[in-house]
Design a protein around this motif. Sequence first.
Motif, mmCIF file in Angstrom:
data_model
loop_
_atom_site.group_PDB
_atom_site.id
_atom_site.type_symbol
_atom_site.label_atom_id
_atom_site.label_comp_id
_atom_site.label_asym_id
_atom_site.label_seq_id
_atom_site.Cartn_x
_atom_site.Cartn_y
_atom_site.Cartn_z
ATOM 1 N N PRO A 22 -10.238 2.201 -5.813
ATOM 2 C CA PRO A 22 -8.777 2.224 -5.951
ATOM 3 C C PRO A 22 -8.327 2.228 -7.419
ATOM 4 C CG PRO A 22 -9.377 0.806 -4.141
ATOM 5 C CD PRO A 22 -10.672 1.212 -4.794
ATOM 6 N N LEU A 23 -9.008 1.458 -8.260
ATOM 7 C CA LEU A 23 -8.620 1.439 -9.684
ATOM 8 C C LEU A 23 -8.828 2.817 -10.324
ATOM 9 C CD1 LEU A 23 -7.632 -0.130 -12.168
ATOM 10 C CD2 LEU A 23 -10.010 -0.805 -12.620
ATOM 11 N N ASP A 24 -9.964 3.457 -10.019
ATOM 12 C CA ASP A 24 -10.213 4.817 -10.546
ATOM 13 C C ASP A 24 -9.127 5.783 -10.077
ATOM 14 O OD1 ASP A 24 -12.681 3.962 -11.590
ATOM 15 O OD2 ASP A 24 -13.763 4.508 -9.758
ATOM 16 N N VAL A 25 -8.802 5.698 -8.787
ATOM 17 C CA VAL A 25 -7.835 6.629 -8.187
ATOM 18 C C VAL A 25 -6.475 6.498 -8.874
ATOM 19 C CG1 VAL A 25 -6.446 6.983 -6.090
ATOM 20 C CG2 VAL A 25 -8.924 6.851 -5.910
ATOM 21 N N VAL A 26 -5.989 5.257 -8.971
ATOM 22 C CA VAL A 26 -4.632 5.064 -9.493
ATOM 23 C C VAL A 26 -4.599 5.343 -11.003
ATOM 24 C CG1 VAL A 26 -2.670 3.494 -9.643
ATOM 25 C CG2 VAL A 26 -4.145 3.414 -7.634
ATOM 26 N N SER A 27 -5.660 4.956 -11.715
ATOM 27 C CA SER A 27 -5.701 5.236 -13.160
ATOM 28 C C SER A 27 -5.680 6.735 -13.406
ATOM 29 C CB SER A 27 -6.967 4.646 -13.798
ATOM 30 O OG SER A 27 -7.055 3.286 -13.518
ATOM 31 N N CYS A 28 -6.445 7.460 -12.603
ATOM 32 C CA CYS A 28 -6.517 8.916 -12.753
ATOM 33 C C CYS A 28 -5.151 9.553 -12.470
ATOM 34 C CB CYS A 28 -7.594 9.445 -11.807
ATOM 35 S SG CYS A 28 -7.903 11.191 -11.959
ATOM 36 N N ALA A 38 -0.763 10.289 -2.162
ATOM 37 C CA ALA A 38 -0.955 9.813 -0.787
ATOM 38 C C ALA A 38 -2.437 9.527 -0.598
ATOM 39 C CB ALA A 38 -0.481 10.863 0.210
ATOM 40 N N ILE A 39 -2.726 8.304 -0.172
ATOM 41 C CA ILE A 39 -4.102 7.908 0.113
ATOM 42 C C ILE A 39 -4.391 8.293 1.564
ATOM 43 C CG2 ILE A 39 -5.725 5.946 0.250
ATOM 44 C CD1 ILE A 39 -4.792 6.673 -2.636
ATOM 45 N N PRO A 50 -5.301 -2.073 -1.644
ATOM 46 C CA PRO A 50 -5.748 -2.173 -3.038
ATOM 47 C C PRO A 50 -5.101 -1.127 -3.957
ATOM 48 C CG PRO A 50 -7.639 -1.775 -1.564
ATOM 49 C CD PRO A 50 -6.443 -1.966 -0.706
ATOM 50 N N CYS A 51 -4.902 0.093 -3.461
ATOM 51 C CA CYS A 51 -4.243 1.117 -4.291
ATOM 52 C C CYS A 51 -2.790 0.733 -4.556
ATOM 53 C CB CYS A 51 -4.307 2.496 -3.626
ATOM 54 S SG CYS A 51 -5.928 3.269 -3.730
ATOM 55 N N MET A 52 -2.128 0.169 -3.539
ATOM 56 C CA MET A 52 -0.722 -0.211 -3.724
ATOM 57 C C MET A 52 -0.583 -1.305 -4.775
ATOM 58 S SD MET A 52 1.231 -0.113 -0.127
ATOM 59 C CE MET A 52 1.766 1.467 0.539
ATOM 60 N N ALA A 53 -1.499 -2.276 -4.730
ATOM 61 C CA ALA A 53 -1.425 -3.383 -5.699
ATOM 62 C C ALA A 53 -1.561 -2.826 -7.125
ATOM 63 C CB ALA A 53 -2.515 -4.404 -5.406
#
Length: 290
Positions: A22-28, A38-39, A50-53
């Motif tokens: 999730p951290l990689d996804v949102v940072s990217c 959209a996940i 986790p992505c929302m947080a």
Amino acid sequence: MTKNKYADLHVHTFYSDSTFSPLDVVSCAKERGLAAIAICDHDTVDGIDPCMAIGLEKGVEIIPGIEMSVEKMDAEIHILGYFIDWKQEWLRKKLKEIQDSRVERLFVMIDKLKAAGVNIEAEDVFKISVNKGSVGRLHVAKAMLGSGAIKNLREAFDKYIGFAKPCYVPYTKLSPQETMKLILKAGGVPVIAHPKLMGNDEHIDEFVGYGLRGLEVYHTDHKPNISKRYEKIAKELGLLMTGGSDCHGMGKGRILMGTVRVPYELVEKLKEEADKIRDDPSTHFVCSGS
Ligand code: AMP
Ligand code: FE
Ligand code: FE
Ligand code: ZN
């Protein structure tokens, strides 16, 4: 203001078959200037919280979604569900059953691969999937690559595990109609993912009959002429035209995030559609907690 805001409406995490946390996804997503993503993991909603947080911290809107597979005699079809109410208990229970059937299917696939001379073990696949949630064919393809049985991931699908190939094994026990009902009941807006994969556009009408709201017209695997074809079909049928990269982290060789994106206005349209679905008694939407 929604001008100059963009969304990538098809992103995976390592809860299914992306290499990205999730951290990689949102940072990217942040680095690539996206306002929203959209996940849409395969058969799991575990990546959404986790992505929302992290999205809240970084200022990236996370749209809760899912991607589910259905089968027709001649086609594999993926259905996205946008703004799904991911907290519902019944939904999580159902998804757990589907994840379990993915594991059962893995063992059958491995037997078939062995019979075809490809020696990989379930353990090899679990190591790659990190056993986080939905284990699938991209993990199997990577294990095959690791064993030296194939030269690239494409070969795994073209020769062995792609739809209708000798080692292909379906996992879903739900019919197309049941899958559509499930997404609608969870308040999701159902959209056919990368419709080119179906190989037969005639199936679209059947899904419209079950409450389909859109087609993923813009996708990494759609060349401009293919997107044009689906734009035309979507307009004729009054469907929304969505788009996303289908980013699997490094899972497909390069990071696709944001390479396909749509104006943020479409997110607002999807939200409106989700509200309509929740207000429609025939979808049997149940609020989380009730
Ligand atoms: P599964 O959900 O286990 O049936 O696997 C579906 C996933 O396999 C897709 O989401 C892709 O990540 C991957 N996949 C399917 N077909 C191909 C292909 N031809 N080339 C590369 N990846 C593919
Ligand atoms: Fe995938
Ligand atoms: Fe897909
Ligand atoms: Zn996908």
